[in-house]
Write an enzyme that holds these catalytic residues in place. Structure first.
Site, PDB file in Angstrom:
ATOM      1  N   HIS A 176      21.724  23.392  31.595  1.00  0.00           N
ATOM      2  CA  HIS A 176      23.173  23.587  31.609  1.00  0.00           C
ATOM      3  C   HIS A 176      23.574  23.390  33.423  1.00  0.00           C
ATOM      4  O   HIS A 176      22.640  23.409  34.221  1.00  0.00           O
ATOM      5  CB  HIS A 176      23.529  24.817  31.244  1.00  0.00           C
ATOM      6  CG  HIS A 176      23.167  25.926  32.028  1.00  0.00           C
ATOM      7  ND1 HIS A 176      23.713  26.487  33.291  1.00  0.00           N
ATOM      8  CD2 HIS A 176      22.188  27.118  31.571  1.00  0.00           C
ATOM      9  CE1 HIS A 176      23.121  27.695  33.617  1.00  0.00           C
ATOM     10  NE2 HIS A 176      22.151  27.981  32.788  1.00  0.00           N
ATOM     11  N   CYS A 186      16.878  29.526  32.000  1.00  0.00           N
ATOM     12  CA  CYS A 186      17.374  28.139  31.934  1.00  0.00           C
ATOM     13  C   CYS A 186      17.038  27.271  33.109  1.00  0.00           C
ATOM     14  O   CYS A 186      16.440  27.596  34.149  1.00  0.00           O
ATOM     15  CB  CYS A 186      18.903  28.491  31.698  1.00  0.00           C
ATOM     16  SG  CYS A 186      19.185  29.007  30.463  1.00  0.00           S
TER      17      CYS A 186
END
Length: 244
Positions: A198, A214
């Site tokens: 992301h 992440c």
């Protein structure tokens, strides 16, 4: 007293008056033109345009290997061409300020990218997202060829290390809400539990804070990976992030 009286004196015996001889007319001296002193021409020296950093040679060496940022002379000395190339590199990878100075952040990013070996990624016939934890870089391959060049990423910090392995993209959203951390995650592509790619929500080059597992991406890279990816896209995570 007249002019004659002045010349003869009042007590003198009068005599013939002498007519004064007229003075010759004053002549105007020819006007002299003074030429201005020629200004000494000083040869201008082209300045580099930006300050030289402590990591000049390191950055020059890495950028010369990477290519694509302009003319680079590996000599450890800042030049106008070096300045332009370093600025272009900094702008591409979100390094602030993008002032052309070869500082430690610029050197770190440049060396990581230059050291990335795309052959280490196990890609298939389809699209594969490759995540190198050691160098904190990410790229994409298709049919064994690199289709998105290595760029920077920031993975899990200490206590939240991003796990290695081969995965697939399981979920995608233009904007995903993170319940535990209460923040929007733009261009979300989940590939392992709650871990995914992301857009970064903070300055990506502050490595001390890391992520919670992440793979953080720069805005332009997050859009590029979103455009290329889909449900089922292969993800190969390998290496080890220092300090995790």
């Amino acid at each position: 007293m007249s002019a004659a009286e002045g010349n003869t004196g009042a007590s003198a015996t009068p005599g013939p008056v002498e007519t004064p001889t007229p003075s010759p007319k004053a002549t105007t001296s020819p006007k002299t033109t003074v030429s201005p002193t020629p200004t000494k021409t000083t040869k201008k020296t082209t300045k580099p345009g930006c300050a030289q950093g402590d990591n000049q040679r390191e950055v020059e060496t890495a950028l010369a290997k990477l290519g694509g940022f302009g003319t680079i002379t590996v000599d450890g000395k800042q030049s106008a061409a070096d300045c332009a190339a370093i600025k272009k590199f900094q702008q591409r990878y979100g390094i602030s300020p993008a002032a052309g100075r070869a500082g430690p952040t610029t050197a770190d990013v440049a060396k990581r990218l230059a050291a990335t070996d795309t052959r280490k990624c196990k890609g298939g016939s389809g699209t594969t997202f490759c995540l190198d934890l050691t160098h904190q870089t990410v790229w994409a391959m298709k049919g064994g060829k690199v289709v998105l060049k290595p760029t920077v990423t920031r993975t899990g910090m200490s206590g939240f290390a991003t796990p290695t392995g081969v995965y697939t993209v399981q979920n995608r959203a233009l904007k995903e809400w993170s319940n535990p951390y209460e923040v929007w995650l733009p261009y979300w592509q989940r590939f392992n539990g709650g871990i995914g790619f992301h857009e970064t929500t903070t300055y990506i080059h502050v490595k001390s804070i890391g992520s919670h597992g992440c793979a953080n991406l720069l805005p332009s890279d997050a859009r590029a990976f979103w455009k290329l990816g889909k449900i089922g896209t292969r993800v190969h995570v390998f290496g080890h992030r220092p300090g995790t």
